[in-house]
Motif scaffolding. Structure first.
Motif: not given
Length: 94
Positions: A86-93
Motif C-alpha cells: 500500500d505504501w509503495a502504491e502511495e509513493l508511486c502516486r
C-alpha cells in the motif's frame, strides 16, 4: 535499536547494518515502516518527522519501502507486506 547497538564508555549508538550514506530521512522512514501496523503511531511519526511526505524525503521512503519489500520476498517481515505494498502504491502516486 537494541543493546548491541550501544557502547558503554562513552555512551554511543552504533548501527552497522546499513552504515554509509543514506537519503535524508532514511531513519525516519525506517521508523515509519515498522509502525505501519499501528496507524495512529504511524501518523504520529509522519507528524514528528516532517521530512516524510516531503519531496526531499521521497527517496528515503522509497528506498526503505523497497528494501523491506525485498525482505518480504525472502520470507521476512511478512506481517508488513500488505502495508508495504500500500505504501509503495502511495509513493508511486507522488
Amino acid at each position: 535499536m537494541h543493546r548491541a547497538n550501544l557502547t558503554v564508555s562513552p555512551l554511543r549508538l552504533l548501527d552497522w547494518e546499513g552504515w554509509g550514506r543514506a537519503p535524508e530521512g532514511f531513519d525516519a522512514a525506517m521508523l515509519y515502516a515498522y509502525t505501519l501496523l499501528q496507524p495512529d503511531i504511524a501518523a504520529c511519526i509522519r507528524t514528528v518527522f516532517p521530512i516524510l511526505g516531503s519531496q526531499a524525503g521521497l527517496a528515503a521512503e522509497a528506498t526503505m519501502c523497497a528494501q523491506l519489500l525485498q525482505t518480504a520476498a525472502r520470507g521476512d517481515n511478512l506481517v508488513l507486506e500488505d502495508r508495504l505494498r500500500d505504501w509503495a502504491e502511495e509513493l508511486c502516486r507522488r
